[in-house]
Design a protein around this motif. Structure first.
Motif, PDB file in Angstrom:
ATOM      1  N   HIS A 161     -24.131 -30.845 -75.842  1.00 51.40           N
ATOM      2  CA  HIS A 161     -25.700 -30.924 -76.145  1.00 51.40           C
ATOM      3  C   HIS A 161     -26.226 -30.862 -74.903  1.00 51.40           C
ATOM      4  N   ILE A 162     -25.931 -31.323 -73.835  1.00 47.76           N
ATOM      5  CA  ILE A 162     -26.749 -31.224 -72.424  1.00 47.76           C
ATOM      6  C   ILE A 162     -26.561 -29.857 -72.123  1.00 47.76           C
ATOM      7  N   PHE A 180     -27.970 -43.620 -68.562  1.00 45.36           N
ATOM      8  CA  PHE A 180     -28.150 -42.372 -68.044  1.00 45.36           C
ATOM      9  C   PHE A 180     -28.211 -41.061 -69.260  1.00 45.36           C
ATOM     10  N   PHE A 181     -27.257 -41.372 -70.323  1.00 43.20           N
ATOM     11  CA  PHE A 181     -27.489 -40.407 -71.205  1.00 43.20           C
ATOM     12  C   PHE A 181     -28.967 -40.383 -72.029  1.00 43.20           C
ATOM     13  N   SER A 182     -29.544 -41.598 -72.064  1.00 42.46           N
ATOM     14  CA  SER A 182     -30.830 -41.746 -72.906  1.00 42.46           C
ATOM     15  C   SER A 182     -31.921 -41.044 -72.000  1.00 42.46           C
ATOM     16  N   ASP A 206     -22.174 -42.907 -69.369  1.00 40.01           N
ATOM     17  CA  ASP A 206     -22.475 -44.379 -69.824  1.00 40.01           C
ATOM     18  C   ASP A 206     -22.923 -45.042 -68.611  1.00 40.01           C
ATOM     19  N   HIS A 207     -23.219 -44.362 -67.580  1.00 39.03           N
ATOM     20  CA  HIS A 207     -23.795 -45.126 -66.429  1.00 39.03           C
ATOM     21  C   HIS A 207     -25.105 -45.847 -66.502  1.00 39.03           C
ATOM     22  N   ARG A 208     -25.595 -46.583 -66.067  1.00 34.72           N
ATOM     23  CA  ARG A 208     -27.072 -47.364 -66.053  1.00 34.72           C
ATOM     24  C   ARG A 208     -27.558 -46.868 -64.820  1.00 34.72           C
ATOM     25  N   ARG A 226     -34.057 -38.181 -59.410  1.00 33.22           N
ATOM     26  CA  ARG A 226     -33.433 -39.475 -59.861  1.00 33.22           C
ATOM     27  C   ARG A 226     -31.880 -39.294 -60.065  1.00 33.22           C
ATOM     28  N   PHE A 227     -31.766 -38.230 -60.906  1.00 35.66           N
ATOM     29  CA  PHE A 227     -30.348 -37.905 -61.403  1.00 35.66           C
ATOM     30  C   PHE A 227     -29.523 -37.665 -60.101  1.00 35.66           C
TER      31      PHE A 227
END
Length: 175
Positions: A6-7, A136-138, A119-121, A61-62
């Motif tokens: 999806h990404i 992170f995914f959100s 799944d990382h914050r 940020r990423f």
């Protein structure tokens, strides 16, 4: 389709749509692109500048993700925008060069993201300097949704200027 696929799809859609927008926008004069059209970012040029600046902020940020993402390393040479309404690029030619560079960076980075990264914050500071911590995914979903939202505004402004950017649906890229 899994999250990684999806990404990748969203990164491709981003690049495809930006090419369409910039192809259409480049047919307008600088005056037409800078004309205040009563949009949130004023003009077509203002809206496209906002997208490039917003993408830069999010990608920087990423880049702070613990994985490190080498594909995002070139962003370290670019200052973090302090105002997302500024006209950092005074004309469509300068902006188109940055946009093409950003879009390829997004493609390269998206190809490096692994399922375990999602799944990382991510801890970061918003534009007001407030520290925050989000999934992170959100954040990636937000990143691509933000692009789609403002490209929709840009498409409307281009349509009002008498241009047709053609098909804009993500469906065009889905098998």
């Amino acid at each position: 389709m899994n999250r990684i696929e999806h990404i990748g799809l969203m990164a491709s859609y981003n690049q495809w749509m930006n090419r369409k927008l910039y192809d259409a926008a480049s047919t307008l004069s600088d005056a037409q692109l800078s004309m205040d059209r009563q949009a949130f970012f004023g003009s077509i040029l203002g809206t496209l500048n906002h997208l490039a600046l917003g993408d830069t902020v999010w990608l920087k940020r990423f880049a702070q993700h613990p994985v490190g993402y080498p594909a995002l390393a070139p962003l370290s040479a670019i200052a973090t925008p302090v105002d997302l309404k500024q006209l950092a690029f005074a004309n469509i030619r300068e902006l188109a060069t940055r946009r093409a560079w950003l879009d390829q960076l997004i493609i390269d980075w998206a190809q490096s993201v692994q399922e375990s990264d999602l799944d990382h914050r991510l801890h970061y500071h918003n534009m007001r300097g407030t520290a925050t911590d989000k999934d992170f995914f959100s954040l990636l979903v937000h990143f691509f949704n933000h692009q789609t939202h403002h490209r929709g505004q840009a498409t409307t402004l281009l349509t009002q200027a008498g241009l047709d950017v053609g098909t804009t649906d993500l469906l065009a890229l889905i098998d």
